[in-house]
Design an enzyme around this catalytic site. Structure first.
Site, short mmCIF file in Angstrom:
data_model
loop_
_atom_site.label_atom_id
_atom_site.label_comp_id
_atom_site.label_asym_id
_atom_site.label_seq_id
_atom_site.Cartn_x
_atom_site.Cartn_y
_atom_site.Cartn_z
CE1 TYR A 144 44.80 39.39 37.87
CE2 TYR A 144 43.35 37.84 36.77
CZ TYR A 144 44.63 38.27 37.09
OH TYR A 144 45.73 37.58 36.62
CG ASP A 239 37.50 41.33 31.74
OD1 ASP A 239 37.12 40.29 31.17
OD2 ASP A 239 38.54 41.40 32.42
CE LYS A 267 38.09 33.39 34.13
NZ LYS A 267 38.93 32.83 35.14
N1 PMP Z 1 39.35 39.07 33.24
C1 PMP Z 1 38.62 38.53 34.21
C2 PMP Z 1 37.33 39.19 34.59
C3 PMP Z 1 39.05 37.37 34.86
O1 PMP Z 1 38.31 36.83 35.84
C4 PMP Z 1 40.26 36.78 34.46
C5 PMP Z 1 40.80 35.52 35.11
N2 PMP Z 1 40.21 35.09 36.24
C6 PMP Z 1 41.00 37.38 33.44
C7 PMP Z 1 40.51 38.51 32.84
C8 PMP Z 1 42.28 36.80 32.97
O2 PMP Z 1 42.07 35.63 32.29
P1 PMP Z 1 43.24 34.53 32.17
O3 PMP Z 1 43.49 34.01 33.53
O4 PMP Z 1 42.67 33.53 31.20
O5 PMP Z 1 44.43 35.23 31.59
#
Ligand code: PMP
Length: 440
Positions: A144, A239, A267
């Site tokens: 994700y 990521d 985060k």
């Molecule tokens: N990349 C990863 C690995 C994530 O875990 C998340 C959200 N859980 C995102 C991107 C997206 O981040 P956001 O919810 O702040 O848009």
């Protein structure tokens, strides 16, 4: 444990908010029941609107590495707020936070701040496409990376939880440029690269998958991706929205010794306020506007209050032995959970996987190394486990396909209480699993 206030808050929310929530996984769709509305949090604990207290392992889905309302972060946010909220002009806090990221990540020389992880990945992909002049991106099934069109194919997290891993509304032409490969299947990636390698702008990967539950990289997987990207002129995008600063100051790149071309963050670097970022070598990053032609912008990017929260969080993490203590606590918790599962007769039918302070107990035999194995989990058993934990005062994400996050605020007493709740919760899960016909 009363829940009447949460129930009435949810009914009210359902009238005006889609599904009563602003992010799908919060809705309890996979586990049933009513989401708890949270009144406050302090340290490792949160309190709901009925006054129930829980040890919290959601931690905002990752930002809360210091626990809730850490005094130093509260003070920094209050001070920043007193100086004004949003100027649309640069502030020194942006440079200071960027300097910390550059110092922590060997592969990052320049940074661009955005307001979410989604934006970070979306923008990194645009940059990779702009720099390489190619359109294709590779993502891994069950990964994700936020909800940008290019990444909403076979997506993990809430998309998997709700059974919509490939969303309606994503143009076919966009989906066609996303190649989906198996996580940890380096042979499969090699094979795919023989066909499309020279058309690939970016390989986007969670270096430790956290959105199909926690699945670590197989030996050599990340290094293999590095080699393939180098051989074909594609950019490797790690990521690290979850793993950045959590697994080590320099994220999974530091832990596994593999360099990324572009890194996405979120985060923790916002300490719970809306922040994302992406960064890499100056040579690549300078292709972004205003230095270069790849356009990317944001009214709230580098927002001073958000920067202050991120800076205060990273400063608190400078404490000597921070990650070592987190590791010890997390290891004790995972061991306690494994033992509780074993005591309930589930040693062979569950598997608690952990990398650093992120972990998931799968209701499936381990090891879980990819999406197929993760989704073979008994989600009904997970739901029973989840509700028993909640009743025992432990807040987990309401999905099998998420991580438990341990924070620096979780103490030995929290771990002991959690393991004790888990003992009863695994027994509840075992009742479901034992009722399955043999062979399942
Ligand atoms: N990349 C990863 C690995 C994530 O875990 C998340 C959200 N859980 C995102 C991107 C997206 O981040 P956001 O919810 O702040 O848009």
């Amino acid at each position: 444990m009363g829940t009447s206030q949460s129930e009435s808050a949810f009914r009210r929310a359902l009238e005006v908010l889609v599904g009563g929530v602003n992010s799908p996984v919060r809705a309890f769709a996979a586990v049933g029941g009513t989401p708890r509305f949270i009144a406050s949090g302090a340290g490792s604990r949160i309190t709901d609107v009925d006054g129930n207290e829980y040890v919290d392992y959601v931690c905002g889905y990752g930002p809360g590495i210091l626990g809730h309302a850490h005094p130093a972060v509260v003070e920094a946010v209050a001070k920043a707020a007193g100086r004004g909220f949003c100027f649309g002009a640069p502030t020194e806090a942006e440079t200071e936070l960027a300097e910390r990221i550059v110092a922590a990540f060997e592969s990052v020389e320049k940074v661009r701040f955005v307001s979410s992880g989604t934006e970070a990945v979306m923008s990194a992909i645009r940059l990779a496409r702009g720099v390489t002049g190619r359109d294709k991106v590779v993502k891994f099934i069950g990964g994700y990376h936020g909800h940008a069109d290019a990444m909403l194919a076979a997506a993990g997290s809430g998309a998997t939880t709700l059974g919509v891993p490939s969303s309606p509304g994503v143009p076919a032409a966009v989906a066609a440029d996303t190649a989906l490969l198996g996580y940890n299947d380096l042979a499969g990636v090699r094979e795919a690269f023989r066909g499309i390698g020279d058309d690939v702008a970016a390989v986007v990967v969670e270096p430790v998958a956290g959105n199909m539950g926690v699945v670590g990289p197989a030996e050599g997987f990340l290094a293999g991706l590095r080699e393939l990207c180098d051989a074909h002129g594609a950019l490797l995008v790690f990521d690290e929205v979850i793993t950045g600063f959590r697994l080590a100051p320099g994220g999974a790149q530091e832990l596994f010794g593999v360099r990324a071309d572009l890194t996405t963050l979120g985060k923790i670097i916002g300490g719970g306020l809306p922040v994302g970022a992406f960064g890499g070598p100056a040579e690549i990053m300078d292709e972004l506007a205003p230095a270069g032609g790849v356009y990317q912008a944001g009214t709230l990017s580098g927002n001073p209050i958000a920067m202050a929260a991120g800076l205060a969080t990273l400063k608190a993490m400078d404490a000597e032995g921070f990650h070592g203590r987190l590791e010890e606590r997390s290891s004790a918790l995972a061991e306690g959970l494994r033992q509780s599962a074993g005591d309930a007769g589930l040693a062979e039918r569950t598997c608690c996987q952990r990398v650093g302070s992120m972990m998931t107990c799968f209701f499936a035999p381990g090891p879980v190394s990819d999406y197929a194995a993760a989704t073979a989990s008994d989600t009904a058993a997970h739901a029973a486990f989840f509700h028993a934990m909640l009743a025992g005062g432990v807040n987990l994400a309401p999905s099998q396909f998420e991580a438990m996050f341990v924070s620096a605020a979780h103490g030995a007493d929290d771990v002991a209480g959690t393991v004790s709740a888990a003992r009863a919760a695994f027994v509840e899960a075992a009742k479901i699993m034992d009722s399955r016909p043999a062979g399942r």
